[in-house]
Design an enzyme around this catalytic site. Sequence first.
Site, mmCIF file in Angstrom:
data_model
loop_
_atom_site.group_PDB
_atom_site.id
_atom_site.type_symbol
_atom_site.label_atom_id
_atom_site.label_comp_id
_atom_site.label_asym_id
_atom_site.label_seq_id
_atom_site.Cartn_x
_atom_site.Cartn_y
_atom_site.Cartn_z
ATOM 1 N N GLY A 158 0.772 -1.066 0.069
ATOM 2 C CA GLY A 158 0.222 0.033 -0.145
ATOM 3 C C GLY A 158 0.846 1.309 0.017
ATOM 4 N N CYS A 200 5.227 -6.005 1.867
ATOM 5 C CA CYS A 200 5.662 -4.598 1.681
ATOM 6 C C CYS A 200 4.849 -3.961 3.073
ATOM 7 C CB CYS A 200 5.448 -4.085 0.336
ATOM 8 S SG CYS A 200 6.392 -2.537 0.050
ATOM 9 N N TYR A 201 3.916 -3.073 2.533
ATOM 10 C CA TYR A 201 3.106 -2.448 3.687
ATOM 11 C C TYR A 201 2.549 -3.521 4.545
ATOM 12 C CZ TYR A 201 -0.486 0.445 5.882
ATOM 13 O OH TYR A 201 -1.160 0.941 7.070
ATOM 14 N N HIS A 259 8.694 -7.835 -3.164
ATOM 15 C CA HIS A 259 7.373 -8.220 -3.717
ATOM 16 C C HIS A 259 7.505 -9.671 -4.535
ATOM 17 C CE1 HIS A 259 5.016 -4.595 -3.067
ATOM 18 N NE2 HIS A 259 6.170 -3.957 -3.306
ATOM 19 N N GLU A 274 5.368 -11.287 -5.651
ATOM 20 C CA GLU A 274 4.330 -11.404 -6.880
ATOM 21 C C GLU A 274 4.932 -11.003 -8.211
ATOM 22 O OE1 GLU A 274 4.273 -9.480 -4.294
ATOM 23 O OE2 GLU A 274 2.993 -7.403 -4.987
ATOM 24 N N ASP A 291 -17.600 -12.287 -21.983
ATOM 25 C CA ASP A 291 -18.248 -12.474 -20.709
ATOM 26 C C ASP A 291 -19.712 -12.642 -20.755
ATOM 27 O OD1 ASP A 291 -15.710 -11.465 -20.259
ATOM 28 O OD2 ASP A 291 -16.076 -9.415 -19.509
ATOM 29 N N LYS A 348 -10.336 -12.473 -16.163
ATOM 30 C CA LYS A 348 -10.715 -12.719 -17.771
ATOM 31 C C LYS A 348 -10.328 -14.319 -18.317
ATOM 32 C CE LYS A 348 -12.412 -10.620 -21.270
ATOM 33 N NZ LYS A 348 -13.758 -9.723 -21.328
#
Length: 509
Positions: free
Chosen positions: A53, A80-81, A167, A169, A225, A365
Amino acid sequence: MDKQILVLDFGGQYDQLIARRVRAEQVCAEIKNYNSIGLDEIAAYQGVIFTGGPNSVYAPGAPRFDPRILELGVPILGICYGAQLMAYLGGGRVETAKNGSEFGKTAVNFEQSPLFYGIPAESECWMSHTDYISAPPAGFCVIARSASCPCAAMGDDERKLYGVQFHPEVTHTAYGRHILRNFLFEICGCEPVWRMDSFVRTAVDYWRAELEGKRVLLALSGGVDSAVTAALLHRAIGEKLTCVFVDHGLLRKGEGDLVERTFREEMGMNLIRVNAEGRFMHRLFGVRDPEHKRRAIGEEFIRVFEAEAAKLGPVQVLAQGTIYPDVIESGKGPGAVIKSHHNVGGLPESIGFERIAEPLRDLFKDEVRRVGLELGLPEEIVFRQPFPGPGLAVRIIGEVTRERLRILREADAIFRETIEKADCTDLADQYFAVLTDLHSVGVMGDARTYGCTVALRAVSTDDFMTAQWSRLPYEVLETASSAITNRVPGVSRVVYDISSKPPATVEWE
Ligand code: XMP
């Protein structure tokens, strides 16, 4: 299915990326805003990830959480945050770095820890922070360090609580995937059960029971969709689903027929195709302004849809093709009642449905596409490029007339066919033609012509928020250009759009 991983969002830019990385390991991840969920709900998950964040934990109004979350017995990974917040909640110390932020690829040294099991003692990690943890809270040990970060990671093996300053990710963290897998499988004990075939089975059973005795209406645009929503609900409730496909006459060449053939003939669905071209052309007469066009089309769509719904008699449920990024982006979070429909600019609330059914609202998606294939939809539909709801109207600069639609439809079909025949579909994520309002002088045979200018647009992108113009081979552009000027009467010039987004947008209007 039991709840697997909760991604608790503290305003980080990578919340969706974290959820996708978790789901790529076939573990279900749900993102929730930190202030939208209570401790008892959190206790139902197998593990929690705190996102990063932009704030400092000490900033006024910085997102915080009930410190009792650390005592729930649910494993947590703070990123992180999120890690700083864990330190702060647990009574550790967080400080602002005196020598500025640590940003970019950074060498990190790892200690022995279940979180780092199987990775080398030193590797590169992606850092992006100004504050840092200077002292971990009681019960935690420092389990990684970097040159400017005395606590690049901390862990409490007993309570299964971990915090990482970097991070995991992002792909720049060399062993990020490995670290996430350790957290999911070794620390939280998750099983890789989030698979699309099991999703389809569970969702079909769920909606069959949920919609028993109800009639359901779906506005089918032919986009991925709404198509996958239709296929899923059709498998669940068959005849009880009615799809209304409003053909506004602004579709690409052959598109309306493809939708009708696929859904009515091949899938055997109850499909009403409303040929409303006349109404839309009437509404668009003399309209040149892009926003005016969009509004007119959105409003007209609603009128046509309402008229069809009224003809059907009582319908209790409106189905929508809302997907996960729509839920997150709308900022309403789970439980939101109705979202404004991308494609059609807001569906009527006035029709008075008892409820909204959104069977894809938990999916990204790529997952929606996998469900579509699972349900037997053709690849032509499942891998369809995005197409704006207002259709070709926003690809015609200036007034939309039948003649101008004819020109654009033909030019666009030729361009798309040329790219496909040349096997260049991997070079662009979206490609189409635009009819500009520019006329220019040309020569054909021995005669002077004065015709329109068609612009070709092809972009490469991951998320359509930013995009690069695609480097298509000159030969392909040449083939498309000469085919268009030869085969589409009224076109004397073809140009290629070499603007990226930003500053341009993908569509011209
Ligand atoms: P822009 O032009 O904003 O487009 O860079 C980004 C992506 O969104 C698509 N797009 C739309 N999709 N309804 C939609 O469903 C719309 O009104 C609309 N306008 C743009 C565009 O094709 C591109 O993929």
